[in-house]
Design an enzyme around this catalytic site. Structure first.
Site, PDB file in Angstrom:
ATOM      1  N   ASP A  59     -27.514  -9.074  10.216  1.00 22.04           N
ATOM      2  CA  ASP A  59     -28.828  -7.915  11.052  1.00 22.04           C
ATOM      3  C   ASP A  59     -28.518  -6.211  10.803  1.00 22.04           C
ATOM      4  OD1 ASP A  59     -30.271  -7.567  13.429  1.00 22.04           O
ATOM      5  OD2 ASP A  59     -28.853  -6.131  13.761  1.00 22.04           O
ATOM      6  N   GLU A  83     -12.071 -14.906  -1.140  1.00 25.47           N
ATOM      7  CA  GLU A  83     -10.934 -15.463  -0.716  1.00 25.47           C
ATOM      8  C   GLU A  83     -10.607 -16.762  -0.026  1.00 25.47           C
ATOM      9  OE1 GLU A  83      -9.662 -11.226   1.523  1.00 25.47           O
ATOM     10  OE2 GLU A  83      -9.651 -12.794   2.468  1.00 25.47           O
TER      11      GLU A  83
END
Length: 561
Positions: free
Chosen positions: A216, A267
């Protein structure tokens, strides 16, 4: 034409790092999607109960708007706790159940993250209010001393996006910055603790199976509050995207922030994805879409375009060229929780433009003036959506557009919830009209949304637009979306697009081919034109004497040569 395609058995989510490039993503505004416990507010169990509907629709992913604990000062974008579920919407166990059910149905999950500001009820902000000037607690936000002899004047005359001052006093001579509502204090992203805490939040949700994040106000995090602060008039004159020179928007420091996010995403296997909500100049969008940053950024260009062939083609060409620079893919969108639904925008007089905010004066009139052509608006919306689904890249859909829902313009003032309405009375009624809860059945107190009504009032004729009504009508907008989305899964496989010239030479026709002989043709005019040779796969409107009518799109498969 009936929907002969079906999802079949639940899909298995492939370990595909590029799944997002051609994905159809369906935005759910959770409080308005489905209410499982009958309290008038949509919830996570409601979403889980409707996963068969989402699977049959043919989408690849859900984007879930905020579901975190919140006082709802801004529809959930005022977050109390970034690592929990609002009790009104469910529990973390409900969230885990929903993720598992979505994945079992072959649907990935993108969640909203709101990093520019917290709520004023967040534990950090409450600590800041209880702490003195210059404290570590206040450094997490943007506190500044007041001006004037007694320090009671705000640090500048900046205006918030929702109206009124962007500074709120706390009673001790200091003010805090809030670019949006006073209940949404802005974080200080120069603070290492803020950065690290959000990295923890990203891992928290990724570890629970979240496949990606919609970021956002991604262009607002970094700010320069060096004194003297510029005036509001000076900020208005500054062009956002002027090489990172604006104090509040699209600054260069964002590269470092999002590089850290990218390291977290990578990751995981496959890497988590992200899409930026960044209302910036198109020439600056690449900063968010590059692979070392968020990887994808919303393209709002078609959302802001008139229903015009030349305008659409210029936007499509520009954006297809742009992604060759970033290595990303395009993100096409017409409607979301912040803008007037495109079925209504396209029904307004053509001289009103279509900037995504179009219809604000119409909304102020309660949907009376100017007169709206409801039939034309829906017809154009269907044509535009079918064209969009044929474009290379990902398509973002907003809940209810597949039902042909229009903006609800006549919500009583007493029922409104959007802070824009309260902070700019008489000038903007806000965004509640696109957030009215979905109709699922033709009858009932909330048309199947929930047992005891809905948190925003639904129109009396909402049942005629319901899922139940649409499923019974072969040529409904719902069945159009289902046919197109399932065809798209088989046809969409590259970023290539080749423009073709229609024999009529009409400037109102856009015709292009995708790999494998798949073609899309849209007639933006009012007079029917000849359809190209080939097998018609789907049309947004019935043919007229074998021809493509005005405000209509058709997909075809080219005849073998």
């Amino acid at each position: 034409m009936t929907n002969t395609l079906s999802p079949g058995a639940p899909a298995v989510l492939a370990n595909d790092p590029d799944w997002w490039r051609q994905a159809a993503v369906y935005q759910i505004y959770p409080r308005s999607f489905a209410d499982a416990n009958g309290d008038g507010i949509g919830d996570l169990r409601g979403i889980t109960s409707r996963i068969p509907y989402l699977a049959e629709l043919g989408i690849d992913a859900v984007w879930l708007s905020p579901f975190y604990p919140s006082a709802l000062a801004d529809g959930g974008y005022d977050v109390d706790d970034y690592r929990d579920v609002d009790p009104k919407l469910g529990t973390l166990a409900d969230f885990d159940e929903m993720v598992g059910a979505l994945h079992a149905a072959g649907i990935r999950l993108i969640v909203d993250i709101v990093p520019n500001h917290s709520s004023n009820r967040h534990v950090w902000f409450q600590e800041a209010l209880a702490s003195p000037r210059g404290s570590t607690a206040r450094d997490r936000y943007l506190f500044r001393d007041g001006e004037g002899a007694d320090g009671t004047e705000p640090p500048s005359d900046w205006q918030s996006m929702f109206g009124g001052s962007a500074w709120e006093p706390v009673g001790d001579g200091q003010f805090y910055l809030h670019l949006f509502a006073p209940e949404q204090p802005d974080f200080n992203w120069a603070d290492r603790e803020v950065r690290d805490d959000f990295l923890t939040t990203l891992r928290f949700w990724a570890d629970r199976g979240v496949d990606g994040f919609r970021v956002d106000v991604a262009h607002a995090l970094a700010k320069d509050l060096t004194y003297p602060l510029r005036s509001h008039a000076e900020l208005e004159e500054l062009k956002i995207g002027a090489e990172g020179s604006h104090p509040l928007w699209d600054r260069e420091e964002l590269d470092e922030i999002y590089a850290e996010w990218r390291a977290v995403f990578d990751e995981y296997d496959p890497p988590r994805i992200a899409v930026a909500e960044a209302w910036v100049e198109p020439t600056r969008r690449h900063r968010y879409a590059k692979p070392t940053s968020l990887g994808q950024a919303f393209n709002f260009d078609l959302l802001r375009a008139d229903f015009d062939a030349d305008g659409f083609r210029a936007i499509i060409d520009h954006n297809i060229q742009s992604v060759t620079v970033t290595g990303s893919s395009n993100t096409w969108v017409f409607s979301n929780h912040d803008v007037v639904r495109h079925a209504s925008r396209y029904g307004l007089p053509d001289d009103r433009g279509n900037d995504g905010q179009t219809g604000r004066d119409w909304l102020l009139s309660g949907g009376v003036s100017p007169a709206i052509d409801v039939e034309l608006g829906l017809r154009r919306a269907r044509a535009a959506s079918l064209l969009m689904l044929a474009l290379p890249g990902s398509a973002y859909l907003f809940q209810g557009e597949e039902l042909g829902l229009a903006e609800v313009a006549d919500i009583p003032d007493a029922a409104r919830q959007d802070p824009t309405f309260f902070r700019s009375p008489g000038r903007d009624v806000g965004r509640d009209g696109c957030r009215v809860p979905l109709p699922w059945t033709t009858t009932g107190s909330s048309f199947g949304f929930g047992a005891d009504g809905a948190h925003l009032p639904q129109p009396a004729d909402w049942g005629s637009f319901s899922v139940e009504a649409a499923e019974a009508e072969p040529d409904s907008t719902l069945n159009l979306y289902r046919r197109a989305l399932w065809l798209r899964r088989d046809l969409q496989d590259s970023e290539e697009l080749t423009w073709l010239s229609h024999p009529s030479g009409s400037d109102d026709v856009l015709w292009f081919e995708r790999p494998g002989g798949w073609q899309s043709i849209t007639n933006f005019g009012s007079a029917a034109v000849d359809l190209p040779e080939g097998e018609v796969l789907v049309m947004s409107a019935p043919p007229v004497e074998g021809r493509l009518p005005g405000a209509a799109t058709a997909w075809l498969r080219r005849s073998a040569r």
